[in-house]
Write a protein that holds these residues in place. Structure first.
Motif, mmCIF file in Angstrom:
data_model
loop_
_atom_site.group_PDB
_atom_site.id
_atom_site.type_symbol
_atom_site.label_atom_id
_atom_site.label_comp_id
_atom_site.label_asym_id
_atom_site.label_seq_id
_atom_site.Cartn_x
_atom_site.Cartn_y
_atom_site.Cartn_z
ATOM 1 N N UNK A 165 3.065 6.143 -2.819
ATOM 2 C CA UNK A 165 4.201 6.906 -3.347
ATOM 3 C C UNK A 165 4.005 7.190 -4.830
ATOM 4 N N UNK A 166 3.600 6.187 -5.594
ATOM 5 C CA UNK A 166 3.359 6.407 -7.018
ATOM 6 C C UNK A 166 2.296 7.470 -7.239
ATOM 7 N N UNK B 15 10.936 14.720 3.706
ATOM 8 C CA UNK B 15 9.882 15.100 4.635
ATOM 9 C C UNK B 15 8.506 14.885 4.006
ATOM 10 N N UNK B 16 8.391 15.206 2.731
ATOM 11 C CA UNK B 16 7.129 14.982 2.028
ATOM 12 C C UNK B 16 6.820 13.491 1.943
ATOM 13 N N UNK B 17 7.836 12.678 1.694
ATOM 14 C CA UNK B 17 7.642 11.230 1.673
ATOM 15 C C UNK B 17 7.100 10.751 3.018
ATOM 16 N N UNK C 143 0.828 -1.208 0.000
ATOM 17 C CA UNK C 143 0.000 0.000 0.000
ATOM 18 C C UNK C 143 0.863 1.259 0.000
ATOM 19 N N UNK C 144 1.991 1.200 0.673
ATOM 20 C CA UNK C 144 2.910 2.334 0.681
ATOM 21 C C UNK C 144 3.454 2.605 -0.719
ATOM 22 N N UNK C 145 3.778 1.547 -1.447
ATOM 23 C CA UNK C 145 4.259 1.709 -2.825
ATOM 24 C C UNK C 145 3.208 2.397 -3.685
ATOM 25 N N UNK D 161 13.191 8.772 -9.807
ATOM 26 C CA UNK D 161 13.638 8.453 -8.455
ATOM 27 C C UNK D 161 12.455 8.167 -7.539
ATOM 28 N N UNK D 162 11.387 8.937 -7.656
ATOM 29 C CA UNK D 162 10.192 8.660 -6.851
ATOM 30 C C UNK D 162 9.647 7.272 -7.191
ATOM 31 N N UNK D 163 9.598 6.954 -8.471
ATOM 32 C CA UNK D 163 9.098 5.623 -8.865
ATOM 33 C C UNK D 163 9.988 4.507 -8.323
#
Length: 469
Positions: free
Chosen positions: A74-75, A178-180, A69-71, A99-101
């Motif tokens: 993030x996407x 921090x946003x992550x 669910x976290x993955x 990088x986010x992906x």
């Protein structure tokens, strides 16, 4: 100025009265600020992580579902996180999105990784089982070149193994991390992942804090040695992914024109700010001039600019000290007889831009060859024999990775076997995967990340021995 992004402690947003500026390296000017974590807030982050560990460690299936669910989360947040990463780090927006992906890729890989206990004996006399048990709270410290990817290299295996974490990004690039933390807070149980930010001595306070049982650090060799020393009195486990000075050896059957583009980007990806990028090229004397010119042609065509420009291939260096270091290394080499075939100077205007630079005539003993440049400069050195190239390639305290390039892949592989490093590539470089271990020899690190090896590094071995007689 951008709005300040709060820290995540105990699953909630936490602000602080102190703050520090975050600079856009494309302009050299502050564009936002980040919270300055206090000692009391660090204690609270450690306490909540320790409390969360008691239940988080118990249900592996739940951990795997939460990481999946976290993955997904993030996407879904890519368009919110990536622009922040570009503005604070400098990399092109397309690279920031990639990088986010990669964070989602790492989270999903470790969620899906099958891990089984090892049964040594199971008969009428005895049952012996080897288990991997989590360590407890992990203190994770990440650098400014790939703040999100390298955070995921720690978050995904540590949390999957059943640990909890307090994570600190570099003060040069705190905002995307921090946003992550904000994105993951509604999904992870409170206290499982705490994200704090701050300048010195926050990192030192984390490594010496009595709560963490492991320190996972990515950064410079010098700081890594301090981390190891700080962890020693409490016998904290450590993983240190440190610097590299990766050699690329081109064999005499290589076609310089055919490999130039791939070789160039193996050195200049992220503007050379990659620990495992090619840092020095060894070319056979018979093809030396051709190799230099082929690389220089690619360098001349590379588009340098702000990361928000879709045409940009190389952004600025992340910070002024790093830009100044690269400039000094090139000036030193040129003063001692090297030639900047292309580049060799700052880009006029604001920001921390430096021209992509190919050096000919550099020699072993020059700092630009012997040390990790971590910027857009690549020395090309001639060699007389493969034995000569290997001796020089291995003759350093670094041992992160290296590569060998040649038309005869079997011959190239045989040479790559002689490289004294954690990863040896053949006809490629910077080929990284979540299932492939990554670590260094000598001063380039202690331990490995990624794959089931990386997962194991966040655990301790426990033997269950049950007598049946």
């Amino acid at each position: 100025m951008a709005d300040q992004i709060p820290m995540t402690i105990g699953g909630g947003d936490v602000a602080t009265s102190g703050a520090f500026d975050v600079v856009d390296p494309a302009t050299g000017l502050p564009f936002g600020s980040a919270p300055e974590c206090t000692e009391a807030q660090l204690d609270e982050a450690m306490r909540t992580a320790q409390d969360a560990y008691r239940t988080w460690r118990k249900d592996e299936d739940a951990r795997r579902e939460i990481l999946r669910a976290s993955a997904d989360a993030v996407l879904a947040a890519t368009d919110d996180i990536a622009p922040l990463l570009t503005q604070e780090q400098g990399k092109p927006l397309a690279d920031a999105q990639m990088e986010v992906r990669s964070v989602a890729l790492w989270l999903r890989y470790f969620a899906n990784l099958e891990v089984a206990d090892e049964v040594l004996a199971d008969d009428e006399n005895v049952h012996i089982r080897v288990e991997r048990r989590p360590l407890g709270v992990v203190a994770a410290i990440t650098p400014w070149n790939f703040p999100l990817s390298l955070a995921a290299w720690k978050i995904a295996p540590a949390l999957r193994a059943g640990n909890t974490m307090v994570l600190k990004p570099s003060p040069y690039t705190p905002l995307a991390t921090l946003k992550l933390g904000q994105v993951l807070a509604p999904i992870l149980p409170a206290g499982v992942l705490n994200v704090v930010s701050g300048s010195d001595p926050l990192g030192a306070n984390m490594t010496s804090h009595p709560v963490p049982r492991k320190i996972s650090f990515t950064g410079s060799v010098g700081t890594g040695k301090y981390v190891a020393a700080a962890a020693a009195p409490d016998l904290k486990r450590i993983t240190l992914e440190l610097g590299g000075n990766d050699p690329a050896i081109l064999l005499d059957d290589v076609d310089p024109q055919a490999v130039a583009e791939k070789l160039f980007w193996s050195a200049f990806r992220n503007n050379g700010q990659v620990c495992s990028a090619v840092k020095r090229v060894y070319a056979p004397e018979s093809k030396y001039d051709e190799v230099v010119e082929a690389l220089a042609a690619v360098a001349r065509s590379a588009k340098v600019g702000a990361g928000i420009d879709p045409a940009t291939q190389l952004g600025p260096l992340n910070n002024r000290p790093q830009r100044d270091r690269v400039e000094n290394l090139v000036q030193d080499a040129v003063s001692r007889g090297a030639q900047a075939v292309t580049g060799g100077a700052r880009v006029d205007g604001p920001g921390y831009f430096y021209q992509p630079t190919i050096l000919r005539g550099a020699t072993d003993g020059m700092a630009v060859v012997d040390e990790e440049q971590f910027g857009p400069v690549l020395p090309v050195l001639p060699y007389s024999s493969v034995a000569d190239a290997l001796e020089r390639a291995n003759g350093t305290n670094f041992g992160l990775s290296g590569s060998v390039w040649g038309a005869d892949a079997d011959r190239a592989e045989a040479v790559a076997e002689e490289l004294d490093c954690g990863t040896a590539w053949v006809n490629t470089h910077l080929a990284l995967r979540p299932d492939q271990p990554f670590g260094g020899a000598k001063w380039s690190g202690v331990g490995v990340e990624n794959g089931h090896w990386g997962l194991s590094s966040f655990t301790e071995t426990k033997v269950l021995h049950r007598s049946r007689r």
